[in-house]
Design a protein around this motif. Sequence first.
Motif, PDB file in Angstrom:
ATOM      1  N   LEU A  91      -7.669  -6.421 -17.152  1.00 14.11           N
ATOM      2  CA  LEU A  91      -6.772  -7.589 -15.894  1.00 14.11           C
ATOM      3  C   LEU A  91      -7.154  -9.056 -15.878  1.00 14.11           C
ATOM      4  N   THR A  92      -6.330 -10.121 -15.643  1.00 12.93           N
ATOM      5  CA  THR A  92      -6.893 -11.792 -15.701  1.00 12.93           C
ATOM      6  C   THR A  92      -7.220 -11.482 -13.939  1.00 12.93           C
ATOM      7  N   VAL A  93      -6.840 -11.131 -12.875  1.00 13.94           N
ATOM      8  CA  VAL A  93      -6.857 -10.469 -11.680  1.00 13.94           C
ATOM      9  C   VAL A  93      -8.112 -10.686 -11.514  1.00 13.94           C
ATOM     10  N   GLN A  94      -8.979 -11.421 -11.219  1.00  9.57           N
ATOM     11  CA  GLN A  94     -10.586 -11.350 -10.157  1.00  9.57           C
ATOM     12  C   GLN A  94     -10.174 -11.197  -9.029  1.00  9.57           C
ATOM     13  N   LYS A  95     -10.866  -9.687  -8.530  1.00  7.98           N
ATOM     14  CA  LYS A  95     -10.695  -9.290  -7.427  1.00  7.98           C
ATOM     15  C   LYS A  95     -12.640  -8.582  -7.428  1.00  7.98           C
ATOM     16  N   SER A  96     -13.312  -9.137  -6.237  1.00 15.54           N
ATOM     17  CA  SER A  96     -14.820  -8.748  -5.719  1.00 15.54           C
ATOM     18  C   SER A  96     -14.306  -6.813  -4.876  1.00 15.54           C
ATOM     19  N   VAL A  97     -15.463  -6.347  -5.352  1.00 15.68           N
ATOM     20  CA  VAL A  97     -16.286  -5.201  -4.385  1.00 15.68           C
ATOM     21  C   VAL A  97     -15.745  -4.784  -3.623  1.00 15.68           C
ATOM     22  N   ASP A  98     -15.635  -5.842  -2.423  1.00 23.29           N
ATOM     23  CA  ASP A  98     -16.324  -5.779  -1.622  1.00 23.29           C
ATOM     24  C   ASP A  98     -13.674  -5.878  -0.585  1.00 23.29           C
ATOM     25  N   TRP A  99     -14.150  -6.267  -1.500  1.00 21.43           N
ATOM     26  CA  TRP A  99     -11.940  -6.460  -1.572  1.00 21.43           C
ATOM     27  C   TRP A  99     -10.948  -5.420  -1.369  1.00 21.43           C
ATOM     28  N   PHE A 100     -11.429  -4.509  -2.529  1.00 25.15           N
ATOM     29  CA  PHE A 100     -11.136  -3.347  -3.427  1.00 25.15           C
ATOM     30  C   PHE A 100     -11.506  -2.256  -1.552  1.00 25.15           C
ATOM     31  N   ILE A 101     -12.849  -2.742  -1.903  1.00 26.30           N
ATOM     32  CA  ILE A 101     -13.750  -1.169  -0.452  1.00 26.30           C
ATOM     33  C   ILE A 101     -11.907  -1.566   0.761  1.00 26.30           C
ATOM     34  N   ASN A 102     -11.923  -2.726   1.454  1.00 32.20           N
ATOM     35  CA  ASN A 102     -11.454  -3.385   2.376  1.00 32.20           C
ATOM     36  C   ASN A 102      -9.999  -2.846   2.654  1.00 32.20           C
ATOM     37  N   LYS A 103      -9.232  -3.227   1.498  1.00 28.68           N
ATOM     38  CA  LYS A 103      -8.011  -3.006   0.903  1.00 28.68           C
ATOM     39  C   LYS A 103      -7.527  -1.379   1.283  1.00 28.68           C
ATOM     40  N   ILE A 104      -8.378  -1.079   0.879  1.00 33.79           N
ATOM     41  CA  ILE A 104      -8.837   0.920   0.557  1.00 33.79           C
ATOM     42  C   ILE A 104      -8.938   1.027   1.978  1.00 33.79           C
ATOM     43  N   SER A 105      -9.363   0.362   2.638  1.00 32.97           N
ATOM     44  CA  SER A 105     -10.975   1.731   3.717  1.00 32.97           C
ATOM     45  C   SER A 105      -9.269   1.229   5.360  1.00 32.97           C
ATOM     46  N   SER A 106      -8.664   0.421   4.886  1.00 30.71           N
ATOM     47  CA  SER A 106      -7.414   0.019   6.134  1.00 30.71           C
ATOM     48  C   SER A 106      -6.003   0.169   5.366  1.00 30.71           C
ATOM     49  N   GLY A 107      -5.821   0.065   4.186  1.00 34.81           N
ATOM     50  CA  GLY A 107      -4.503   0.987   3.982  1.00 34.81           C
ATOM     51  C   GLY A 107      -4.401   2.571   3.852  1.00 34.81           C
ATOM     52  N   ILE A 108      -5.389   3.458   3.948  1.00 39.95           N
ATOM     53  CA  ILE A 108      -5.758   4.779   3.796  1.00 39.95           C
ATOM     54  C   ILE A 108      -6.213   4.786   4.858  1.00 39.95           C
ATOM     55  N   THR A 109      -4.886   6.162   5.730  1.00 39.02           N
ATOM     56  CA  THR A 109      -5.272   6.693   6.780  1.00 39.02           C
ATOM     57  C   THR A 109      -6.207   8.430   7.164  1.00 39.02           C
ATOM     58  N   PRO A 110      -7.043   8.672   7.208  1.00 39.46           N
ATOM     59  CA  PRO A 110      -7.721   8.293   8.276  1.00 39.46           C
ATOM     60  C   PRO A 110      -8.972   7.842   7.084  1.00 39.46           C
ATOM     61  N   MET A 111      -8.975   6.704   7.786  1.00 43.70           N
ATOM     62  CA  MET A 111     -10.154   5.979   6.465  1.00 43.70           C
ATOM     63  C   MET A 111     -11.634   6.533   5.978  1.00 43.70           C
ATOM     64  N   PRO A 112     -11.478   5.964   4.333  1.00 40.50           N
ATOM     65  CA  PRO A 112     -11.870   6.922   3.640  1.00 40.50           C
ATOM     66  C   PRO A 112     -13.131   6.306   3.351  1.00 40.50           C
ATOM     67  N   ILE A 113     -14.280   7.165   2.656  1.00 36.53           N
ATOM     68  CA  ILE A 113     -16.072   6.930   2.916  1.00 36.53           C
ATOM     69  C   ILE A 113     -15.548   7.165   1.098  1.00 36.53           C
ATOM     70  N   GLY A 114     -16.552   7.313   0.378  1.00 37.03           N
ATOM     71  CA  GLY A 114     -17.508   8.116  -0.652  1.00 37.03           C
ATOM     72  C   GLY A 114     -16.605   7.345  -1.340  1.00 37.03           C
ATOM     73  N   ILE A 115     -16.502   5.993  -1.375  1.00 35.55           N
ATOM     74  CA  ILE A 115     -15.755   5.305  -2.949  1.00 35.55           C
ATOM     75  C   ILE A 115     -16.695   4.399  -3.347  1.00 35.55           C
ATOM     76  N   SER A 116     -16.545   4.130  -4.852  1.00 39.30           N
ATOM     77  CA  SER A 116     -17.499   3.589  -5.057  1.00 39.30           C
ATOM     78  C   SER A 116     -16.727   2.638  -5.855  1.00 39.30           C
ATOM     79  N   VAL A 117     -16.920   1.150  -6.428  1.00 40.67           N
ATOM     80  CA  VAL A 117     -16.144   0.390  -7.537  1.00 40.67           C
ATOM     81  C   VAL A 117     -16.818  -0.607  -8.394  1.00 40.67           C
ATOM     82  N   LYS A 118     -16.551  -0.082  -9.804  1.00 38.56           N
ATOM     83  CA  LYS A 118     -17.567  -0.687 -10.002  1.00 38.56           C
ATOM     84  C   LYS A 118     -16.585  -2.095 -11.026  1.00 38.56           C
ATOM     85  N   ILE A 119     -16.744  -3.123 -11.272  1.00 39.45           N
ATOM     86  CA  ILE A 119     -16.203  -3.960 -11.975  1.00 39.45           C
ATOM     87  C   ILE A 119     -16.393  -4.321 -13.122  1.00 39.45           C
TER      88      ILE A 119
END
Length: 335
Positions: A91-119
């Motif tokens: 992807l040419t779109v650049q996002k940070s690990v924090d951006w992904f974690i925040n979007k996932i945490s706010s988009g999925i309910t109940p709030m998930p844990i145990g998610i790791s992101v590698k760029i």
Amino acid sequence: MTNFAQNLFGVELSQVSAQTLITYFHEQRLETDTLEFKSFPAQANFDPLFSKILKTVCGFLNGSGGLLILGAPVKTVVGEVDYFQGELTPLTVQKSVDWFINKISSGITPMPIGISVKIVTVEESFVYLFEVQESQYKPHQFDHIYYIRLDGQTKPAPHYIVQALMRQITYPDLRATLRLNRFVIHAGDRIAKLAIAIFNFSQLQNEVDYNYVLTLIGGSQFLGWNPNQYGDEIRFDMNGAQLLHRPIARPLHFGIPYTRSCQITIPTNTDELKFMLTFGGRHSPSKICIYTLNLRGIDIMNPQASITIEKDNELFEAKQTIEESLEFFRNNEII
């Protein structure tokens, strides 16, 4: 915790590189219930694609976890088989690990844990890897829909599966192991020192009233066995060939194993000895471990190397029928 990247690539998620992915996709790869690939063609739009990412993460949370690779090769369909092979689609779109974690945490309910992101940087573009652990708080939903993984695809969960997830019964995940710490020959007697350890791998569920039975098969006995040696805590049976530990009241916490050592005598005419370790607790099902000790040419400096594992923390219910249990005892010498 399952290390999906380690299982797939042979390295930890943090160590995955562009070359790791390029080498991996030299061969045809198929999706599974714990593995999904998403390609990103040049004309693709990131926003609708990210909604699919959230659905997949939700499905992993509600299942057994998994690994998602965003920027995988374009899918090829042969007959009814979809496979992925060839060049990455970073992807040419650049996002940070924090951006992904925040979007996932706010988009999925109940709030998930145990998610790791590698760029992973591929030239001037990016491939994103999402490692998701099975959730202890499922079911999860995205956009008011529960998702699951079925046949390598993410699909809305049928009502009966949602009900089953809501009613799921969890129990402490107990695991046991046995180690041969020492093997000596003293005054013509062969003596081995064993260590038993029982672990609780459930972070949020302690276990109480857990117990174990260690049975020696092949003519051996516990050294100095006496029915009242340990009072009510431990007793011996089968003429000293079986050690039974009463339920242990103190909690078994995550990361703090219960351990005990004991010594056994081994007849000089015995070339092979089996250990059968069974255990369970108030809230956890019974499991079995079976080890074989090869006494031919045993290295007294490293006796553990002479032990092989036949059964490793297998559930009785899943792995052993009544007939198999009885047959085991018929075919093995227990004095």
